[in-house]
Design a protein around this motif. Structure first.
Motif, PDB file in Angstrom:
ATOM      1  N   GLN A 257       0.838  -1.194   0.000  1.00  0.00           N
ATOM      2  CA  GLN A 257       0.000   0.000   0.000  1.00  0.00           C
ATOM      3  C   GLN A 257       0.870   1.240   0.000  1.00  0.00           C
ATOM      4  N   TYR A 258       0.238   2.406   0.030  1.00  0.00           N
ATOM      5  CA  TYR A 258       0.972   3.671  -0.094  1.00  0.00           C
ATOM      6  C   TYR A 258       1.578   4.123   1.232  1.00  0.00           C
ATOM      7  N   THR A 259       0.801   4.107   2.309  1.00  0.00           N
ATOM      8  CA  THR A 259       1.310   4.605   3.589  1.00  0.00           C
ATOM      9  C   THR A 259       0.953   3.656   4.726  1.00  0.00           C
ATOM     10  N   TRP A 260       1.732   3.784   5.811  1.00  0.00           N
ATOM     11  CA  TRP A 260       1.427   3.114   7.071  1.00  0.00           C
ATOM     12  C   TRP A 260       1.542   4.121   8.214  1.00  0.00           C
ATOM     13  N   GLU A 261       0.937   3.767   9.326  1.00  0.00           N
ATOM     14  CA  GLU A 261       1.183   4.479  10.571  1.00  0.00           C
ATOM     15  C   GLU A 261       2.179   3.638  11.365  1.00  0.00           C
ATOM     16  N   VAL A 262       3.455   4.007  11.319  1.00  0.00           N
ATOM     17  CA  VAL A 262       4.452   3.271  12.098  1.00  0.00           C
ATOM     18  C   VAL A 262       4.629   3.912  13.471  1.00  0.00           C
ATOM     19  N   GLY A 263       3.868   4.926  13.723  1.00  0.00           N
ATOM     20  CA  GLY A 263       3.877   5.602  15.008  1.00  0.00           C
ATOM     21  C   GLY A 263       2.839   6.696  14.992  1.00  0.00           C
ATOM     22  N   PRO A 264       2.525   7.267  16.146  1.00  0.00           N
ATOM     23  CA  PRO A 264       1.565   8.375  16.193  1.00  0.00           C
ATOM     24  C   PRO A 264       2.134   9.602  15.503  1.00  0.00           C
ATOM     25  N   VAL A 265       1.315  10.630  15.395  1.00  0.00           N
ATOM     26  CA  VAL A 265       1.733  11.847  14.702  1.00  0.00           C
ATOM     27  C   VAL A 265       3.066  12.328  15.258  1.00  0.00           C
ATOM     28  N   GLY A 266       3.982  12.676  14.362  1.00  0.00           N
ATOM     29  CA  GLY A 266       5.326  13.066  14.770  1.00  0.00           C
ATOM     30  C   GLY A 266       6.350  12.289  13.978  1.00  0.00           C
TER      31      GLY A 266
ATOM     32  N   TYR B 154       2.355  -1.487  -9.822  1.00  0.00           N
ATOM     33  CA  TYR B 154       1.673  -0.913  -8.652  1.00  0.00           C
ATOM     34  C   TYR B 154       2.367  -1.387  -7.375  1.00  0.00           C
ATOM     35  N   TYR B 155       1.699  -1.230  -6.236  1.00  0.00           N
ATOM     36  CA  TYR B 155       2.374  -1.414  -4.954  1.00  0.00           C
ATOM     37  C   TYR B 155       2.870  -2.841  -4.730  1.00  0.00           C
ATOM     38  N   PHE B 156       2.132  -3.865  -5.190  1.00  0.00           N
ATOM     39  CA  PHE B 156       2.643  -5.221  -5.007  1.00  0.00           C
ATOM     40  C   PHE B 156       3.924  -5.413  -5.799  1.00  0.00           C
ATOM     41  N   ALA B 157       3.949  -4.913  -7.037  1.00  0.00           N
ATOM     42  CA  ALA B 157       5.165  -5.027  -7.850  1.00  0.00           C
ATOM     43  C   ALA B 157       6.329  -4.328  -7.156  1.00  0.00           C
ATOM     44  N   ASN B 158       6.094  -3.151  -6.587  1.00  0.00           N
ATOM     45  CA  ASN B 158       7.144  -2.438  -5.857  1.00  0.00           C
ATOM     46  C   ASN B 158       7.645  -3.241  -4.668  1.00  0.00           C
ATOM     47  N   LEU B 159       6.740  -3.993  -4.035  1.00  0.00           N
ATOM     48  CA  LEU B 159       7.103  -4.797  -2.858  1.00  0.00           C
ATOM     49  C   LEU B 159       7.917  -6.033  -3.223  1.00  0.00           C
ATOM     50  N   GLN B 160       7.731  -6.568  -4.426  1.00  0.00           N
ATOM     51  CA  GLN B 160       8.330  -7.852  -4.780  1.00  0.00           C
ATOM     52  C   GLN B 160       9.848  -7.900  -4.585  1.00  0.00           C
ATOM     53  N   PRO B 161      10.636  -6.897  -5.069  1.00  0.00           N
ATOM     54  CA  PRO B 161      12.084  -6.979  -4.833  1.00  0.00           C
ATOM     55  C   PRO B 161      12.454  -6.965  -3.350  1.00  0.00           C
TER      56      PRO B 161
ATOM     57  N   LEU C 291     -11.797  -7.418   2.547  1.00  0.00           N
ATOM     58  CA  LEU C 291     -10.913  -6.587   1.723  1.00  0.00           C
ATOM     59  C   LEU C 291     -11.377  -6.524   0.267  1.00  0.00           C
ATOM     60  N   ASN C 292     -12.415  -7.310  -0.056  1.00  0.00           N
ATOM     61  CA  ASN C 292     -12.934  -7.380  -1.425  1.00  0.00           C
ATOM     62  C   ASN C 292     -11.853  -7.854  -2.408  1.00  0.00           C
ATOM     63  N   VAL C 293     -11.151  -8.923  -2.014  1.00  0.00           N
ATOM     64  CA  VAL C 293     -10.130  -9.526  -2.861  1.00  0.00           C
ATOM     65  C   VAL C 293     -10.344 -11.038  -2.869  1.00  0.00           C
ATOM     66  N   ASN C 294      -9.539 -11.744  -3.626  1.00  0.00           N
ATOM     67  CA  ASN C 294      -9.591 -13.196  -3.643  1.00  0.00           C
ATOM     68  C   ASN C 294      -8.906 -13.762  -2.401  1.00  0.00           C
ATOM     69  N   LEU C 295      -9.117 -15.047  -2.168  1.00  0.00           N
ATOM     70  CA  LEU C 295      -8.492 -15.713  -1.036  1.00  0.00           C
ATOM     71  C   LEU C 295      -6.975 -15.547  -1.099  1.00  0.00           C
ATOM     72  N   ASN C 296      -6.394 -15.015  -0.033  1.00  0.00           N
ATOM     73  CA  ASN C 296      -4.944 -14.802   0.099  1.00  0.00           C
ATOM     74  C   ASN C 296      -4.384 -13.727  -0.823  1.00  0.00           C
ATOM     75  N   GLU C 297      -5.236 -13.038  -1.560  1.00  0.00           N
ATOM     76  CA  GLU C 297      -4.741 -11.984  -2.445  1.00  0.00           C
ATOM     77  C   GLU C 297      -4.264 -10.791  -1.623  1.00  0.00           C
ATOM     78  N   ILE C 298      -3.192 -10.164  -2.088  1.00  0.00           N
ATOM     79  CA  ILE C 298      -2.646  -8.977  -1.439  1.00  0.00           C
ATOM     80  C   ILE C 298      -3.223  -7.746  -2.124  1.00  0.00           C
ATOM     81  N   THR C 299      -3.713  -6.805  -1.334  1.00  0.00           N
ATOM     82  CA  THR C 299      -4.219  -5.568  -1.913  1.00  0.00           C
ATOM     83  C   THR C 299      -3.071  -4.808  -2.567  1.00  0.00           C
ATOM     84  N   GLY C 300      -3.387  -3.775  -3.334  1.00  0.00           N
ATOM     85  CA  GLY C 300      -2.347  -3.044  -4.042  1.00  0.00           C
ATOM     86  C   GLY C 300      -2.162  -3.581  -5.439  1.00  0.00           C
ATOM     87  N   ASN C 301      -3.234  -4.226  -5.981  1.00  0.00           N
ATOM     88  CA  ASN C 301      -3.268  -4.714  -7.366  1.00  0.00           C
ATOM     89  C   ASN C 301      -2.158  -5.718  -7.627  1.00  0.00           C
TER      90      ASN C 301
END
Length: 873
Positions: A464-473, A522-529, A506-516
């Protein structure tokens, strides 16, 4: 060799060296070889001659031997009277073979002296290149400041031989990533660019600062990746054309004192990010370049690296050196710690790509080159700094997630982390093992995102595009991925990752990762390496993380778009098993659906509370009588893996006298406290005007009522609107108690709740409502209810009213009992409503919901809270 014929060549260090003297400059001058470049610059004629430079300057030997030698010469272009141009320099890279039957010459023209006064664009009326008295090139163009161009020619005729490298061997050297086994289509290979003219940018992004997908962004740019998977001749020229095109960008700063790309060792206080404050200041440039490398390295491709590896051409080595030298001197001198060369931390993706390019240059620059130690030292400097910041005890940004400082803030941590996660393992692949401590820290992030530790993050939302790895700051990090997951996805609490229920949520297939997961960019392709790097690292969970990403069977077709098609160098075919259930806590008499998928498995076998051979992917409904353990073991050519589930069965008779009975049995307990104001709560589906089947998600939202969250609507449409609860299994609910509270803020507002709703199958339901100025009463829609339907309670504006509805299918009829009372007062002892429906249209089960109608000019918000559903046994 016959035309279009081929042969296999094997290079070896064990053979006998050719005998004879090296091909020398004297040998070249003994022939009639010459190459001349002639330029008309703003009406003045300038020229340079390879033969003249060989005779009158000191040439650098690039390589030498009895079969071939290459010499590098260069100098300012001059007028016929000997006047030198202040900015233009011509270079000739002369590769001569034994016998001098053929000489290959690379002609390079540069407008890139770092501190020469009055730099700017130069109008070249026509540039001609003459070999052996014949013009082989004639073009007119604008030569941009701090740029260069390159063309290659043959004296004595082109050999017209293409040496096709073994691309599998090339990947196995670890100099470049390992890619999936792909074959680009013929149509694509026939369409790719084969050359560029001077000051053309080819397929490079004209403005590298532009957002979104770019063909150059990735471990290697598209043109390099296509060559890496095919070594096709068309791909080879596609790659070289775009490497040549990189010369047109204004990143080329050559130091006249050293003749090498500029060094921050020589200019520790110089910076290109502030040309005025720089020490020394940079001369002001006239004119502009239509091609822009962007703000630092954020979108920069790898330039010249792979072309140099497969050609050995000095031009491409210098091209890689120029881009990295630019990245080092661009940064503010104070921030980079002057000659230390620390990366600009305002861009995490910029750090990733700058790290990659610096490691590549440090790797390919020959040991005896004057800049070898320079690039190695800057790489070491940045590695040391990151180890100090993230790995060493007390490090400024040390955390348990493997996350890095990002200027956007820890609540806006970006997918750029994928790039850095791949880069750290790639640096190890290139032989710089000193980065391993930082590598081991950094790869915690992609491994953690794949939810390797039970109960932490769900791998299906890793891309995906963003995460919250901590509160604001920017300096406070969560302790683990469980905190990250809970902060980002409170609506997914209690849903098992990898289950069908999660897929539905998540409106995806079984075990499918969001991010197309099927997209090549898209984001899954970016994650692959990054996941491939995790697998290669040898870290705990790394290979599992890679395999988990392939359980859905959905994968991009990278054949013509191989930028992100990176796979592990290690064995990536280890058997993986994902085994889940739609619920692991059920009541006696209920069933549960087991779901499983596997990767690299040929057979699967069940044991424990079930048995027999199973498909490698599938589902099965089971009805355990008590606590049961289900085990699934799958095997393939590379081994065996297994997974187990424990289903806990609650015996209802054991709970009847328990104080926790109601809490344990709850089908729904929604207080909306986990949501922010103006958000849509999970599993609530809004339907619009006079049609409870038509979606309109703009109608209902979460309200902040004095610090308390409630569900409601401000809609000004005076027709019926609904929000239906659509949680898993809710459409089959039967025999339950529905309770909560509701409030109106307008005198004639209409408000109510629905139950035994047949949504989404039909527009039928039972309803407890207040309409107009009346009190609350039962009002079925699409059926009827006979008996006492009035509560006698008329709501006041601004007060909460509690409600309880008891609805049961008795077999012959549907029974409805209800009561309503003002919050803070005693609950009525008896039911105010007692009616039943014995009609042919009666409803036997169904979900719950809320209903409202705006009450005219005095309408206000309508609010609901503390909604609870408990089954009746």
């Amino acid at each position: 060799m016959l035309t279009n014929a081929g042969d296999t060549l094997t290079l070896s260090t064990n053979g006998t060296e050719p005998v004879g003297d090296d091909v020398s400059i004297a040998d070249i001058l003994a022939s009639n070889f010459d190459t001349q470049i002639n330029l008309n610059v703003d009406g003045t004629l300038y020229s340079a001659s390879a033969r003249d430079l060989l005779q009158n300057t000191t040439a650098d030997t690039w390589f030498s031997g009895s079969l071939a030698s290459e010499y590098l010469v260069g100098g300012a272009v001059k007028t016929s009277g000997g006047d030198e141009h202040a900015h233009l320099t011509a270079y000739f890279h002369i590769r001569a073979s034994a016998g001098l039957s053929q000489v290959r010459v690379d002609v390079v023209l540069e407008n890139n002296w770092s501190f020469a006064p009055a730099p700017g664009n130069l109008n070249i009326g026509n540039a001609t290149i003459n070999i052996g008295g014949v013009d082989v090139f004639n073009e007119s163009f604008t030569h941009y400041y701090h740029s260069r161009w390159h063309k290659q020619f043959w004296w004595g005729g082109d050999t017209e031989v293409y040496v096709k490298h073994d691309h599998d061997y090339l990947q196995a050297t670890k100099a470049i990533p390992k890619y999936e086994d792909l074959t680009p289509s013929e149509g694509f290979l026939n369409s790719v660019r084969q050359s560029v003219l001077p000051m053309q940018n080819g397929d490079q992004q004209a403005n590298m600062q532009d957002p979104g997908f770019q063909q150059g962004i990735g471990p290697l740019p598209k043109w390099d990746a296509v060559y890496a998977i095919s070594a096709d001749r068309r791909a080879f020229h596609y790659m070289l054309a775009n490497a040549d095109a990189g010369g047109s960008y204004s990143v080329h700063y050559r130091d006249k004192n050293t003749t090498y790309p500029i060094s921050i060792d020589d200019y520790p206080s110089a910076t290109l990010s502030d040309t005025v404050a720089s020490v020394p200041p940079w001369p002001q440039v006239t004119g502009g370049n239509p091609y822009y490398e962007g703000n630092w390295a954020s979108h920069q491709p790898s330039m010249g690296f792979l072309p140099y590896i497969v050609t050995g051409d000095y031009y491409y080595l210098e091209e890689a050196q120029f881009w990295t030298a630019y990245n080092l001197i661009w940064t503010n001198a104070v921030y980079r710690n002057y000659a230390a060369g620390w990366w600009y931390t305002g861009s995490l993706r910029g750090q990733a790509w700058a790290y990659r390019s610096l490691a590549q240059v440090a790797y390919i620059t020959p040991d005896d080159h004057a800049m070898k130690n320079y690039f190695n030292a800057k790489l070491q400097s940045n590695i040391d700094r990151d180890i100090q910041r993230y790995v060493s005890p007390g490090g400024q940004y040390q955390n348990n997630l493997g996350a890095m400082y990002m200027v956007e803030g820890n609540d806006q941590y970006r997918f750029y982390d994928y790039f850095m996660s791949w880069v750290v393992q790639y640096i190890v692949d290139l032989g710089f093992e000193q980065v391993i401590p930082f590598r081991d820290y950094k790869l915690q992030f992609p491994i953690g995102l794949m939810g390797i530790n039970a109960g932490e993050y769900c791998f299906q939302v890793a891309a995906q595009y963003t995460w919250e790895v901590g509160p604001v700051g920017t300096s406070v990090f969560y302790n683990d991925f469980n905190e990250v997951y809970n902060a980002m996805y409170p609506q997914l609490a209690g849903i098992q990752c990898g289950s069908q229920a999660m897929a539905d949520a998540l409106n995806v297939n079984l075990n499918e990762i969001t991010g197309n997961q099927s997209s090549t960019s898209y984001y899954f392709a970016n994650l692959q390496p990054a996941l491939a790097a995790a697998a290669d690292s040898g870290l705990s969970g790394g290979l599992d993380a890679w395999n988990r990403a392939h359980l859905s069977g959905i994968h991009p077709d990278y054949s013509d778009e191989p930028i992100w098609a990176v796979i592990p160098r290690s064995n990536s075919s280890i058997v993986a098993v994902n085994f889940s259930a739609d619920s692991i806590n059920i009541f006696e008499g209920e069933s549960v659906t087991l779901s499983w998928s596997s990767a690299n498995a040929d057979t699967c076998t069940a044991s424990g509370a079930w048995s027999g051979d199973k498909n490698t992917n599938g589902t099965e409904i089971v009805s355990p009588n008590g606590d049961s353990i289900y085990t699934l073991e799958c095997s393939g050519q590379t081994g065996t893996n297994s997974s187990s589930l424990t289903i806990t069965v609650t015996i209802i008779s054991d709970l009847i006298f328990s104080n926790d009975f109601e809490e344990i049995l709850q089908l729904l307990d929604e207080t909306f406290t986990g949501y922010s104001a103006n958000t849509d709560p999970f599993d609530w589906f809004d339907t619009g005007a006079n049609n409870s089947m038509q979606e309109d998600d703009s109608l209902f939202k979460v309200f902040d009522i004095g610090g308390n969250m409630a569900f409601g609507t401000s809609n000004v449409n005076s027709t019926n609107i609904h929000s239906h609860y659509i949680g898993t299994g809710s459409d089959d609910w039967s025999n339950y108690i529905y309770s909560g509270r509701m409030m109106i803020e307008g005198d004639n507002d209409n408000i109510g709740v629905t139950f035994y709703s047949d949504y989404p199958n039909s527009d039928r339901y039972y309803r407890l409502r207040r309409e107009g100025s009346s009190g609350f009463y039962i009002s079925p829609h699409g059926t009827s209810c006979t008996g006492d339907t009035q509560t006698g309670i008329t709501p006041a504006v601004g007060d909460w009213y509690e409600f309880v509805v008891d609805v049961q299918n008795t077999g012959s009829s549907t029974s409805i009992k209800a009561k309503v009372w003002l919050s803070g007062t005693a609950e009525p002892v008896t039911w105010q409503v007692d009616c039943s429906d014995s009609s042919a249209t009666r409803l036997l089960n169904g979900t719950i919901g809320i209903w409202g109608v705006v009450g005219g000019d005095d309408s206000g918000d309508k609010l609901w809270d503390n909604l609870e559903v408990v089954p009746i046994f």
